[in-house]
Design an enzyme around this catalytic site. Structure first.
Site, short mmCIF file in Angstrom:
data_model
loop_
_atom_site.label_atom_id
_atom_site.label_comp_id
_atom_site.label_asym_id
_atom_site.label_seq_id
_atom_site.Cartn_x
_atom_site.Cartn_y
_atom_site.Cartn_z
N ASN A 1 2.26 -0.09 -2.52
CA ASN A 1 1.52 0.91 -1.76
C ASN A 1 0.02 0.66 -1.97
OD1 ASN A 1 0.01 3.32 -1.26
ND2 ASN A 1 1.95 4.41 -1.08
N HIS B 1 -4.56 3.27 -2.11
CA HIS B 1 -5.75 3.49 -2.94
C HIS B 1 -6.83 2.44 -2.73
CE1 HIS B 1 -4.07 7.02 -4.48
NE2 HIS B 1 -3.05 6.41 -5.03
N HIS C 1 0.56 5.07 3.61
CA HIS C 1 0.85 6.45 4.03
C HIS C 1 -0.26 6.88 4.98
CE1 HIS C 1 1.87 10.83 2.56
NE2 HIS C 1 1.81 10.73 3.89
N ARG D 1 -1.70 9.70 6.45
CA ARG D 1 -1.65 11.16 6.30
C ARG D 1 -2.31 11.84 7.48
NH1 ARG D 1 -0.61 12.59 0.55
NH2 ARG D 1 -0.83 14.70 1.30
N ARG E 1 -7.01 10.81 4.86
CA ARG E 1 -7.90 10.74 3.69
C ARG E 1 -8.08 9.32 3.16
NH1 ARG E 1 -4.35 13.91 -0.81
NH2 ARG E 1 -4.40 15.49 0.83
N GLU F 1 4.74 5.31 5.38
CA GLU F 1 5.09 6.66 4.91
C GLU F 1 4.40 7.65 5.82
OE1 GLU F 1 3.69 7.08 0.95
OE2 GLU F 1 5.08 5.63 0.14
N THR G 1 1.85 12.98 -2.83
CA THR G 1 3.07 13.64 -2.38
C THR G 1 3.76 14.36 -3.55
OG1 THR G 1 3.30 11.75 -0.93
CG2 THR G 1 5.17 13.25 -1.03
N GLU H 1 14.75 7.32 -0.24
CA GLU H 1 13.88 6.85 -1.32
C GLU H 1 13.89 7.96 -2.36
OE1 GLU H 1 10.15 4.90 -0.53
OE2 GLU H 1 9.23 5.77 -2.33
N HIS I 1 7.40 6.52 -6.88
CA HIS I 1 6.43 7.56 -7.24
C HIS I 1 6.28 7.64 -8.76
CE1 HIS I 1 3.78 10.95 -6.88
NE2 HIS I 1 3.80 10.77 -5.57
N1 PXP Z 1 6.83 6.45 -2.48
C1 PXP Z 1 6.36 7.53 -1.81
C2 PXP Z 1 7.23 8.15 -0.78
C3 PXP Z 1 5.05 8.03 -2.03
O1 PXP Z 1 4.60 9.08 -1.33
C4 PXP Z 1 4.24 7.36 -2.98
C5 PXP Z 1 2.82 7.83 -3.18
O2 PXP Z 1 2.08 7.59 -2.02
C6 PXP Z 1 4.76 6.25 -3.65
C7 PXP Z 1 6.07 5.82 -3.40
C8 PXP Z 1 3.97 5.48 -4.65
O3 PXP Z 1 3.66 6.32 -5.73
P1 PXP Z 1 2.66 5.81 -6.85
O4 PXP Z 1 1.32 5.63 -6.19
O5 PXP Z 1 2.67 6.93 -7.85
O6 PXP Z 1 3.20 4.53 -7.37
#
Ligand code: PXP
Length: 243
Positions: free
Chosen positions: A7, A10, A49, A51, A55, A76, A107, A157, A194
């Site tokens: 992901n 960031h 993601h 959103r 953001r 996402e 999330t 997931e 997550h």
């Molecule tokens: N899976 C989903 C559905 C999420 O919303 C997120 C956070 O955006 C992640 C995985 C990844 O989480 P993390 O950034 O804590 O690794």
């Protein structure tokens, strides 16, 4: 081997901290360049993601990633008409439906598939008709797993946030195991993510059956600050392979 989706939200968070609108300079860091590094390290997919409040990831990021990446694009998103239309136009390989609250930092909790069953059923059908694989982000809750199968998802997931926040607790891990087994019985494939990091990931890989892909973001981008993104992704792939 369990696959890794990275992901890269960031990377966009860092860009948006400085460049919110059009300007005379090329905004950095560029999520597309980040995706190239992630792929060069051998990850199996790129997750972003989009959103509702935009953001971090912007609409143009999703379009550019769709055109440029060679691995799988996992989008996402919340079940919001505007975002559903974007997904249908961009056609990511996979959509992961997540709950979204404006005031949350990230999330929080999985989808309540049971209470949103009617809307989700329609959205899942439309996405699948467009050839998009659909995943539902749910807590390790057997009723939510059954509801995810009922609305026609391909995958769940499993939300690993409770496991991660509890310091990788054995009790939370057992819930993930039971949820993965239930998902498999319902004919669903299983992803998880997550809060996973270099320390708490191995136990998930070893214990949770039927795992296809782990989606991990924050830990990898945080590690990348010190060692670079390619190295940070390689290290996570190694952690998964060793487990
Ligand atoms: N899976 C989903 C559905 C999420 O919303 C997120 C956070 O955006 C992640 C995985 C990844 O989480 P993390 O950034 O804590 O690794």
């Amino acid at each position: 081997m369990v696959r890794l989706g990275v992901n890269i939200d960031h990377v966009a968070t860092l860009r948006q901290a400085r460049y919110k609108g059009p300007g005379g300079v090329t905004p950095e860091p560029d999520p597309v360049a980040a995706a190239r590094e992630v792929e060069a390290a051998g990850a199996h997919g790129i997750t972003v993601h989009l959103r509702e409040d935009r953001r971090h990831i912007q609409d143009h990021d999703v379009r550019q990633l769709r055109q440029s990446i060679r691995s799988r694009l996992n989008l996402e998103m919340a079940d919001i008409p505007e975002i559903v239309e974007i997904a249908l136009a961009v056609k990511p390989d996979e959509v992961c439906l997540v709950p979204e609250k404006r005031l949350e930092v990230t999330t929080e909790g999985g989808l309540n598939v049971r209470t949103a069953e009617k809307s989700l059923r329609g959205t899942v059908a439309r996405l699948r008709q467009a050839g998009i694989v659909v995943s539902l982000f749910v807590d390790a809750d057997l009723e939510q797993i059954a509801a995810s199968a009922a609305v026609g998802g391909n995958y769940v997931e499993l939300h690993t946030g409770s496991y991660a926040n509890a310091g990788g607790s054995a009790a939370e891990l057992r819930k993930l195991v039971a949820a993965a087994e239930a998902a498999h019985r319902h004919g669903l494939r299983v992803n998880a993510g997550h809060g996973l990091n270099y320390v708490n990931t191995p136990a998930v890989v070893r214990a949770v059956p039927h795992l296809d892909t782990l989606n991990t973001g924050h830990a990898i981008v945080s590690r990348a600050v010190f060692v670079g993104l390619r190295q940070a992704v390689s290290e996570m792939l190694e952690v998964i392979a060793r487990a």
